[in-house]
Design an enzyme around this catalytic site. Structure first.
Site, PDB file in Angstrom:
ATOM      1  N   CYS A 140       7.487  79.220 -69.559  1.00 34.21           N
ATOM      2  CA  CYS A 140       8.615  78.510 -68.943  1.00 34.21           C
ATOM      3  C   CYS A 140       8.933  79.103 -67.563  1.00 34.21           C
ATOM      4  O   CYS A 140       8.162  78.934 -66.632  1.00 34.21           O
ATOM      5  CB  CYS A 140       9.811  78.521 -69.878  1.00 34.21           C
ATOM      6  SG  CYS A 140      11.045  77.255 -69.470  1.00 34.21           S
TER       7      CYS A 140
ATOM      8  N   HIS B  70       7.936  76.544 -75.480  1.00 35.85           N
ATOM      9  CA  HIS B  70       8.577  77.597 -76.280  1.00 35.85           C
ATOM     10  C   HIS B  70       8.138  77.454 -77.745  1.00 35.85           C
ATOM     11  O   HIS B  70       7.875  76.355 -78.220  1.00 35.85           O
ATOM     12  CB  HIS B  70      10.100  77.479 -76.208  1.00 35.85           C
ATOM     13  CG  HIS B  70      10.670  77.808 -74.875  1.00 35.85           C
ATOM     14  ND1 HIS B  70      10.753  79.082 -74.383  1.00 35.85           N
ATOM     15  CD2 HIS B  70      11.201  77.001 -73.916  1.00 35.85           C
ATOM     16  CE1 HIS B  70      11.309  79.070 -73.188  1.00 35.85           C
ATOM     17  NE2 HIS B  70      11.589  77.823 -72.875  1.00 35.85           N
TER      18      HIS B  70
END
Length: 490
Positions: free
Chosen positions: A328, A432
């Site tokens: 991310c 994630h």
């Protein structure tokens, strides 16, 4: 009344854990129970099936309650992006960044969102287990409070106060907290729970008798110190490692605004992996895999990284054939540049990236929030992988033409995610939870270890279930569940 609230004398007193335990106890009895936290401040979050964002603790509690995730479980989520400001998320959607003083005035509006969510849950569930935030006795935060007694008074629900005896001063914590409440608030308190007790319970009995006589409130139970309990952390980074058969060494950079570090719980709890968080001023040192994690303020955290020795160490690590993974915000840092023209996260409009891959990132007003699945292609293996996305940026550039993952069905129509470098040393992804599925984790760890770690049988889902069942067993054994069920008319 079907609502019961757990408040604590301090942060980390055990509120999240107790609510999770009670949710699982009630679920095992066939009760349709919902977790609820009016206001949460945390950088660990989860994505609901509808594409909303809630605190990680409420996601865990929903799993304990055996319910699908809902934004109503955590109507207000604050994600700090500085010491004085945070992104404000209402019913799963980010509305703006606010400084603390501005949000304090905004609480009256936020309370309406809280009450709307609670009303919907009251219509759909048999019981609602509510978690407070911090302590109800923070004098400076009591005005317009929506997280603790402000909510309890609004809905007129019973309250249990929990305190951590392991830190010391448990009787002062409980009596002091009660005395700082108003007379009406004190009337809502129906009892106390003492958490993390070690030793002979008989030696505590005189203190329990004194507490009940002093306050007129019953002690509803004393929970033991559960050595080895590992469940998803609400916010604090869990440092305890489990290593018995080390096959791989992993170093995660502990950024100031690190987010969703629960991504690495499945590594930390895997006995084959030695996972270490590298703190401020520490050197990375010898390791197989360096992970640059997610961040709530990616520009400031990248600037922080560049002030350490870490940037030089990462490049040296790669020269010697070591592996690097960016997740991310960590993915964004790997590129040539990050731009934030609308001050989404930072007052700094742009920053030069680590320059390890040919792409750039622009932070945008639109936030990607979605659960995804697809195929991960790594080391000439194609394996099923799933997880979730939470990010404000869009990345573009030639490096992304060799993706890490192909989506099977992305809600926003994207076909691929991330990249793998041409030399096979660097992976970047927005995904994630990429280590939570054993087969996907095994493929990534096989890449990271240069083939030494070819399989892993560790399943985070199975581990979590065992922990929740153990927690529920301890609650049933050490709490007066008859009194607790009576408080919610069960």
């Amino acid at each position: 009344m079907k609502t019961l609230m757990v408040q604590g004398t301090t942060s980390d007193a055990g509120k999240s854990t107790l609510v999770a335990g009670l949710c699982r106890v009630l679920a095992r009895l066939g009760v349709k129970v919902a977790p609820f936290k009016p206001q949460n401040m945390a950088l660990n979050s989860a994505v609901t099936p509808c594409g909303g964002e809630i605190g990680r603790a409420q996601a865990l509690q929903a799993i304990a309650a055996k319910q699908p995730l809902s934004t109503d479980f955590n109507p207000i989520l604050l994600k700090p992006n500085s010491d004085t400001g945070a992104q404000v998320i209402i019913h799963g959607r980010a509305i703006s960044n606010m400084e603390a003083a501005k949000y304090h005035d905004y609480k009256k509006v936020a309370m309406q969102a809280v009450l709307e969510s609670h009303q919907r849950l009251a219509s759909d569930f048999d019981a609602i287990m509510v978690e407070g935030a911090g302590s109800p006795a923070e004098i400076n935060l009591r005005e317009n409070d929506i997280a603790n007694m402000g909510f309890a008074c609004e809905v007129d629900c019973p309250v249990i106060i929990i305190a951590d005896i392991d830190k010391g001063g448990v009787f002062a914590h409980l009596v002091g907290t009660l005395m700082l409440l108003s007379e009406y608030e004190q009337s809502l308190v129906q009892g106390f729970v003492i958490n993390r007790f070690r030793g002979d319970i008989a030696l505590l009995q005189s203190g329990l008798d004194w507490l009940e006589e002093k306050t007129g409130k019953p002690v509803l139970g004393v929970l033991p110190y559960m050595h080895g309990l590992n469940i998803d952390a609400e916010d604090a980074v869990a440092m305890n490692n489990v290593v018995t058969d080390k096959q791989l060494t992993v170093s995660v950079l502990l950024l100031p605004h690190i987010s969703n570090h629960t991504d690495f719980d499945s590594l930390r709890l895997n006995p084959q992996i030695d996972l270490r968080y590298v703190k401020h001023t520490e050197q990375i040192g010898q390791t197989d895999l360096i992970i640059i994690p997610g961040s709530k303020n990616v520009i400031n955290d990248l600037a922080f990284l560049q002030t350490q020795t870490w940037q030089t160490e990462i490049k040296r690590h790669l020269r010697y054939g070591g592996k690097v993974l960016g997740v991310c915000g960590g993915l964004q840092m790997l590129g040539k540049r990050i731009c934030d023209p609308d001050a989404i996260e930072s007052s700094q409009s742009e920053i030069t990236g680590l320059g390890l891959a040919d792409f750039e990132t622009k932070l945008t007003q639109t936030k990607t929030l979605t659960q995804v699945q697809g195929k991960c292609v790594i080391n000439q293996q194609s394996v099923d992988i799933k997880g979730y996305e939470i990010h404000c940026g869009q990345s573009s550039g030639p490096a992304l033409e060799r993706p890490f993952m192909y989506f099977s069905d992305h809600p926003q129509g994207f076909l691929k995610d991330g990249f793998i470098s041409d030399d096979n040393l660097i992976v970047g992804t927005y995904l994630h939870g990429l280590f939570d599925e054993p087969k996907a984790a095994a493929a990534i760890l096989n890449w990271a270890s240069n083939g030494r770690l070819t399989e892993t049988n560790f399943s985070l889902d199975e581990h979590r279930e065992k922990q929740l069942e153990w927690l529920a067993d301890e609650c049933e054994a050490h709490l007066d569940m008859n009194k607790i069920k009576a408080l919610i008319n069960l």
